[in-house]
Design a protein around this motif. Structure first.
Motif, PDB file in Angstrom:
ATOM      1  N   GLY A   1       0.828  -1.195   0.000  1.00  0.00           N
ATOM      2  CA  GLY A   1       0.000   0.000   0.000  1.00  0.00           C
ATOM      3  C   GLY A   1       0.864   1.247   0.000  1.00  0.00           C
ATOM      4  O   GLY A   1       2.089   1.163   0.167  1.00  0.00           O
TER       5      GLY A   1
ATOM      6  N   ALA B   1      -0.565   4.955   4.113  1.00  0.00           N
ATOM      7  CA  ALA B   1      -1.614   3.978   4.447  1.00  0.00           C
ATOM      8  C   ALA B   1      -1.089   2.824   5.281  1.00  0.00           C
ATOM      9  O   ALA B   1      -1.840   2.212   6.044  1.00  0.00           O
ATOM     10  CB  ALA B   1      -2.258   3.449   3.167  1.00  0.00           C
TER      11      ALA B   1
ATOM     12  N   ALA C   1      -3.380  -2.388   2.341  1.00  0.00           N
ATOM     13  CA  ALA C   1      -3.924  -1.171   2.934  1.00  0.00           C
ATOM     14  C   ALA C   1      -4.050  -0.109   1.852  1.00  0.00           C
ATOM     15  O   ALA C   1      -3.034   0.358   1.334  1.00  0.00           O
ATOM     16  CB  ALA C   1      -3.034  -0.687   4.081  1.00  0.00           C
ATOM     17  N   ASP C   2      -5.284   0.239   1.494  1.00  0.00           N
ATOM     18  CA  ASP C   2      -5.542   1.212   0.430  1.00  0.00           C
ATOM     19  C   ASP C   2      -4.776   0.817  -0.830  1.00  0.00           C
ATOM     20  O   ASP C   2      -4.174   1.665  -1.501  1.00  0.00           O
ATOM     21  CB  ASP C   2      -5.148   2.622   0.886  1.00  0.00           C
TER      22      ASP C   2
ATOM     23  N   PHE D   1      -7.515  -3.888   4.215  1.00  0.00           N
ATOM     24  CA  PHE D   1      -8.020  -2.670   4.823  1.00  0.00           C
ATOM     25  C   PHE D   1      -8.547  -1.744   3.730  1.00  0.00           C
ATOM     26  O   PHE D   1      -8.043  -1.740   2.606  1.00  0.00           O
ATOM     27  CB  PHE D   1      -6.919  -1.948   5.605  1.00  0.00           C
ATOM     28  N   ALA D   2      -9.539  -0.936   4.084  1.00  0.00           N
ATOM     29  CA  ALA D   2     -10.139  -0.005   3.129  1.00  0.00           C
ATOM     30  C   ALA D   2      -9.197   1.167   2.863  1.00  0.00           C
ATOM     31  O   ALA D   2      -8.114   1.274   3.450  1.00  0.00           O
ATOM     32  CB  ALA D   2     -11.474   0.495   3.673  1.00  0.00           C
ATOM     33  N   GLY D   3      -9.644   2.071   1.980  1.00  0.00           N
ATOM     34  CA  GLY D   3      -8.853   3.248   1.660  1.00  0.00           C
ATOM     35  C   GLY D   3      -9.562   4.117   0.653  1.00  0.00           C
ATOM     36  O   GLY D   3     -10.603   3.737   0.101  1.00  0.00           O
ATOM     37  N   ASP D   4      -8.986   5.281   0.390  1.00  0.00           N
ATOM     38  CA  ASP D   4      -9.599   6.243  -0.527  1.00  0.00           C
ATOM     39  C   ASP D   4      -9.043   6.157  -1.941  1.00  0.00           C
ATOM     40  O   ASP D   4      -9.433   6.942  -2.804  1.00  0.00           O
ATOM     41  CB  ASP D   4      -9.383   7.663  -0.002  1.00  0.00           C
TER      42      ASP D   4
ATOM     43  N   VAL E   1     -12.713  -0.474   7.721  1.00  0.00           N
ATOM     44  CA  VAL E   1     -12.039   0.821   7.813  1.00  0.00           C
ATOM     45  C   VAL E   1     -10.616   0.702   7.284  1.00  0.00           C
ATOM     46  O   VAL E   1     -10.140  -0.395   6.968  1.00  0.00           O
ATOM     47  CB  VAL E   1     -12.013   1.340   9.268  1.00  0.00           C
ATOM     48  N   SER E   2      -9.954   1.828   7.205  1.00  0.00           N
ATOM     49  CA  SER E   2      -8.568   1.842   6.745  1.00  0.00           C
ATOM     50  C   SER E   2      -7.624   1.499   7.884  1.00  0.00           C
ATOM     51  O   SER E   2      -8.021   1.433   9.049  1.00  0.00           O
ATOM     52  CB  SER E   2      -8.213   3.221   6.176  1.00  0.00           C
TER      53      SER E   2
ATOM     54  N   ASP F   1      -7.502   8.151   8.899  1.00  0.00           N
ATOM     55  CA  ASP F   1      -8.447   8.908   8.093  1.00  0.00           C
ATOM     56  C   ASP F   1      -9.869   8.341   8.134  1.00  0.00           C
ATOM     57  O   ASP F   1     -10.831   9.063   7.873  1.00  0.00           O
ATOM     58  CB  ASP F   1      -7.965   9.002   6.641  1.00  0.00           C
ATOM     59  N   TRP F   2     -10.021   7.059   8.480  1.00  0.00           N
ATOM     60  CA  TRP F   2     -11.350   6.461   8.527  1.00  0.00           C
ATOM     61  C   TRP F   2     -11.828   6.229   9.963  1.00  0.00           C
ATOM     62  O   TRP F   2     -13.023   6.139  10.211  1.00  0.00           O
ATOM     63  CB  TRP F   2     -11.363   5.125   7.777  1.00  0.00           C
TER      64      TRP F   2
END
Length: 247
Positions: free
Chosen positions: A36, A40, A79-80, A105-108, A206-207, A211-212
């Motif tokens: 990532g 992140a 991660a992201d 993991f989530a991310g933008d 979530v990340s 940020d999340w």
């Protein structure tokens, strides 16, 4: 490498138990790969090797996963890291089926539709929800006390892990074999898992950064990350014994 060691006691009337030999396997790095952007994965790297230097955890760019030999790692953390190339997705799927652990993991960095490219996730991602400040504080709950992953996972008596959510993934009904193991509050799936071949796929809502949610700042972050690694299906787990050669 593999090292031999021996414990000796003082000489007594039973000499046969005065020495005890054993083996030690020493690794320079934790057998985990993190992929990532630098921001992140910052907290994730620190959680995987608390108190150690960054070099103790291997890191790869997401676009390198298609050409990386994943077989040498017990777990892979993304991660992201989306979107991924088709070659990387196939490599990850083969790795997990062979007994590896994937934690996502989530991310933008990608739209929710990018999760649809990964057919092995515990649940389809329907979107992202923004959490109002008044509803941000959530306790982490276990869906079942009999869940094999967290059955031996204990907090000190009276301690309820809490975090604040800013945004979270929205999931559809779990895929075949997929289950929710942890929730954030009463109704927000927080961690899902799905078996794939001999391995497991974990999916966070979530990340891995701030940020999340406040997850990486909580005392819950390090234990849950290590619990995932500890529950590894053994893609590269060493046998408990090694042959000794004498001349």
């Amino acid at each position: 490498g593999l090292w031999t060691a021996e414990l000796r006691t003082t000489t007594d009337a039973l000499p046969c138990d005065d020495a005890f030999g054993f083996l030690l396997r020493v690794r320079d790095r934790l057998p985990v790969l993190v992929a990532g952007p630098p921001e992140a994965v910052k907290f994730l790297r620190a959680a995987l090797a608390p108190g150690s230097g960054d070099q103790t955890v291997a890191v790869a760019a997401p676009d390198e996963l298609g050409s990386t030999d994943l077989a040498g790692y017990e777990a892979l953390f993304l991660a992201d890291a989306l979107p991924l190339s088709g070659q990387a997705i196939l490599a990850i799927e083969s790795y997990v089926k062979a007994g590896g652990i994937l934690a996502l993991f989530a991310g933008d960095g990608a739209a929710p539709s990018a999760y649809g490219d990964l057919p092995f996730l515990p649940a389809p991602v329907r979107g992202v929800t923004e959490i109002p400040v008044r509803d941000a504080a959530r306790h982490i709950g276990r869906v079942s006390r009999e869940d094999t992953i967290f059955r031996q996972f204990r907090f000190p008596r009276g301690v309820v892990p809490m975090l604040a959510l800013k945004r979270a993934l929205l999931f559809g009904p779990p895929a075949p074999g997929g289950t929710v193991v942890l929730t954030a509050g009463s109704d927000q799936p927080f961690l899902l898992v799905r078996p794939l071949g001999r391995g497991l796929v974990f999916q966070f809502a979530v990340s891995a950064g701030r940020d999340w949610s406040t997850l990486p700042l909580t005392a819950f972050f390090v234990p849950v990350v290590h619990q995932i690694v500890r529950h590894g299906a053994g893609a590269t787990r060493q046998p408990p014994a090694a042959p000794l050669h004498t001349e």
